[in-house]
Design a protein around this motif. Structure first.
Motif, PDB file in Angstrom:
ATOM      1  N   UNK A 176      56.868  65.298  10.524  1.00  0.00           N
ATOM      2  CA  UNK A 176      56.537  66.241  10.235  1.00  0.00           C
ATOM      3  C   UNK A 176      54.546  66.249  11.599  1.00  0.00           C
ATOM      4  N   UNK A 177      54.747  67.420  12.108  1.00  0.00           N
ATOM      5  CA  UNK A 177      53.358  67.689  13.285  1.00  0.00           C
ATOM      6  C   UNK A 177      52.167  66.732  12.816  1.00  0.00           C
ATOM      7  N   UNK A 178      51.588  66.811  13.284  1.00  0.00           N
ATOM      8  CA  UNK A 178      50.404  65.765  12.355  1.00  0.00           C
ATOM      9  C   UNK A 178      49.231  67.016  12.117  1.00  0.00           C
ATOM     10  N   UNK A 179      48.659  66.756  11.563  1.00  0.00           N
ATOM     11  CA  UNK A 179      47.226  68.639  11.111  1.00  0.00           C
ATOM     12  C   UNK A 179      46.428  67.164  10.382  1.00  0.00           C
ATOM     13  N   UNK A 180      45.178  68.258  10.932  1.00  0.00           N
ATOM     14  CA  UNK A 180      44.125  68.520  10.405  1.00  0.00           C
ATOM     15  C   UNK A 180      44.034  68.232   8.711  1.00  0.00           C
ATOM     16  N   UNK A 181      43.753  68.189   7.928  1.00  0.00           N
ATOM     17  CA  UNK A 181      43.372  67.882   6.349  1.00  0.00           C
ATOM     18  C   UNK A 181      42.805  68.897   6.262  1.00  0.00           C
ATOM     19  N   UNK A 182      41.554  69.726   7.168  1.00  0.00           N
ATOM     20  CA  UNK A 182      41.040  71.014   7.173  1.00  0.00           C
ATOM     21  C   UNK A 182      41.453  72.106   7.769  1.00  0.00           C
ATOM     22  N   UNK A 183      42.198  72.167   8.043  1.00  0.00           N
ATOM     23  CA  UNK A 183      42.876  73.246   9.092  1.00  0.00           C
ATOM     24  C   UNK A 183      44.354  74.426   7.918  1.00  0.00           C
ATOM     25  N   UNK A 184      42.949  75.324   6.994  1.00  0.00           N
ATOM     26  CA  UNK A 184      44.468  75.241   6.008  1.00  0.00           C
ATOM     27  C   UNK A 184      45.884  76.434   6.821  1.00  0.00           C
ATOM     28  N   UNK A 185      46.023  77.249   8.042  1.00  0.00           N
ATOM     29  CA  UNK A 185      47.083  77.031   8.142  1.00  0.00           C
ATOM     30  C   UNK A 185      48.003  76.471   9.088  1.00  0.00           C
TER      31      UNK A 185
END
Length: 392
Positions: free
Chosen positions: A280-289
């Motif tokens: 899956x795509x990398x995400x920042x844990x503080x980005x709700x969307x």
């Protein structure tokens, strides 16, 4: 007189006319005799110059230019790699881990081997463990147990102290936790594994390495390249798959990640593989969307059946910040295991203890280098031995 002139002129005319009659007769007599009777008269023509025989000019045929022969490039079948067996892999990589981590082991053993441990000595031990990212709470528990053992047993030899420390660290790693990977097909479909994590943790590379771990253990794997936002991610994952003969399902760049994940599982069902591994795509844990989108990927995949394993890739060098990452991801997709990478550099191995104690999530795999097979199933006792350095 006039009669005389006229007579002379008349005489001259007569003479000239007589001469004109005689001369032709003389010429006719000089001609050759006529041909004999019965022969046919053939008129002779003056000889003509012989002309050389006509040489016909060859008719030029149109020149047909043959197209150049283009040889088809010889496509060599890629030589499939055979990943090294995972059994005992952590032990084989122990020396590498020990080189980067043995400062902790040496420091603790040096202090614990002193004849008499003062309060300052115990504080030094605490500082060493906290610096190694064991965490304050876990450190307090470990130090308290060590103090009690030293007080009761009174041991002072290096070997004895080392054994006590190894036992306490191993116990803190909760060796009884289930660290197996759920990779067995069931209910007519393959096992489905999601790989999640923040940007920059080396997630796609780790996903490829996880595939090699499964193949080394005899599983057939299909990759799902659901990271559609990073242009090179799908290509990178496909390269990992080609090396070991694993198919990769991809989607258009910028496409819907959930759709790619759904198609990957469907393809895995159709071809009958053991495990579908979805990057899956990398995400920042503080980005709700972004986190909500990750939840959508899981929900769409579960239309085929439940997700069997969700592995969170953590960079060991992030230290305590990794705990916050793990907590948020756990709330969104129910993380079942941690893959701890970059333990071979400046990493602090205590993060393994902190993650498990804080979240109750077992560390299932650890990355100890940049090689394709430098990912090993996590074994608490072997890890502690490497952490402390030397032989048991």
């Amino acid at each position: 007189m006039e009669y005389v002139v006229a007579a002379v002129i008349l005489l001259v005319v007569l003479v000239v006319g007589a001469v004109g009659l005689v001369v032709p007769r003389m010429r006719r007599r000089e001609l050759p005799p006529p041909p004999t009777s019965g022969s046919t008269t053939t008129l002779e023509r003056p000889p003509t110059e012989e002309l050389p025989p006509l040489i016909e000019k060859p008719v030029e045929k149109p020149v047909v230019v043959e197209p150049p022969v283009v040889e088809e490039p010889v496509v060599e079948e890629p030589v499939l790699e055979r990943p090294a067996p995972t059994a005992g892999r952590l032990v084989r990589l122990r020396a590498r881990l020990a080189r980067s981590q043995n400062a902790l082991g040496r420091g603790l053993l040096t202090v614990l081997s002193r004849d008499h441990l003062e309060e300052d000595d115990w504080e030094e031990i605490e500082d060493s463990l906290i610096t190694a990212d064991v965490g304050v709470e876990a450190t307090q528990v470990i130090v308290e147990r060590l103090r009690e053992r030293v007080r009761v047993l009174g041991t002072r030899t290096v070997a004895e102290v080392r054994e006590q420390l190894a036992e306490e660290l191993t116990a803190a790693l909760e060796p009884d936790l289930d660290r197996s990977l759920n990779t067995t097909p069931h209910d007519g479909r393959p096992s489905v594994m999601l790989v999640v994590g923040v940007n920059g943790a080396g997630k796609t590379t780790t996903c490829g390495k996880i595939g090699r771990v499964l193949i080394a253990d005899g599983r057939s794997v299909l990759f799902g390249a659901a990271d559609t936002f990073r242009a090179a991610a799908a290509e990178q994952l496909a390269t990992w798959g080609e090396r070991v003969g694993a198919e990769t399902v991809r989607g258009p760049e910028g496409g819907d990640p959930a759709s790619v994940a759904f198609d990957a599982v469907k393809r895995g069902i159709d071809v009958g593989v053991d495990t579908v591994l979805i990057d899956t795509a990398g995400r920042l844990q503080n980005k709700v969307g972004l986190m909500d989108e990750l939840g959508k990927v899981k929900r769409v995949v579960e239309k085929h059946g439940p997700v069997d394993e969700t592995l969170l890739v953590l960079d060991a060098t992030t230290g305590q910040n990794g705990l916050e990452q793990a907590r948020v991801f756990t709330e969104v997709v129910d993380v079942t295991g941690v893959v701890l990478t970059k333990l071979d550099g400046t990493a602090k191995g205590g993060i393994v203890i902190a993650v498990q104690r804080k979240l109750g999530i077992p560390v299932k795999l650890v990355g100890l280098g940049e090689g394709p097979d430098d990912l090993a199933p996590f074994e608490p006792a072997a890890f502690v031995e490497a952490l402390l350095g030397g032989d048991a």
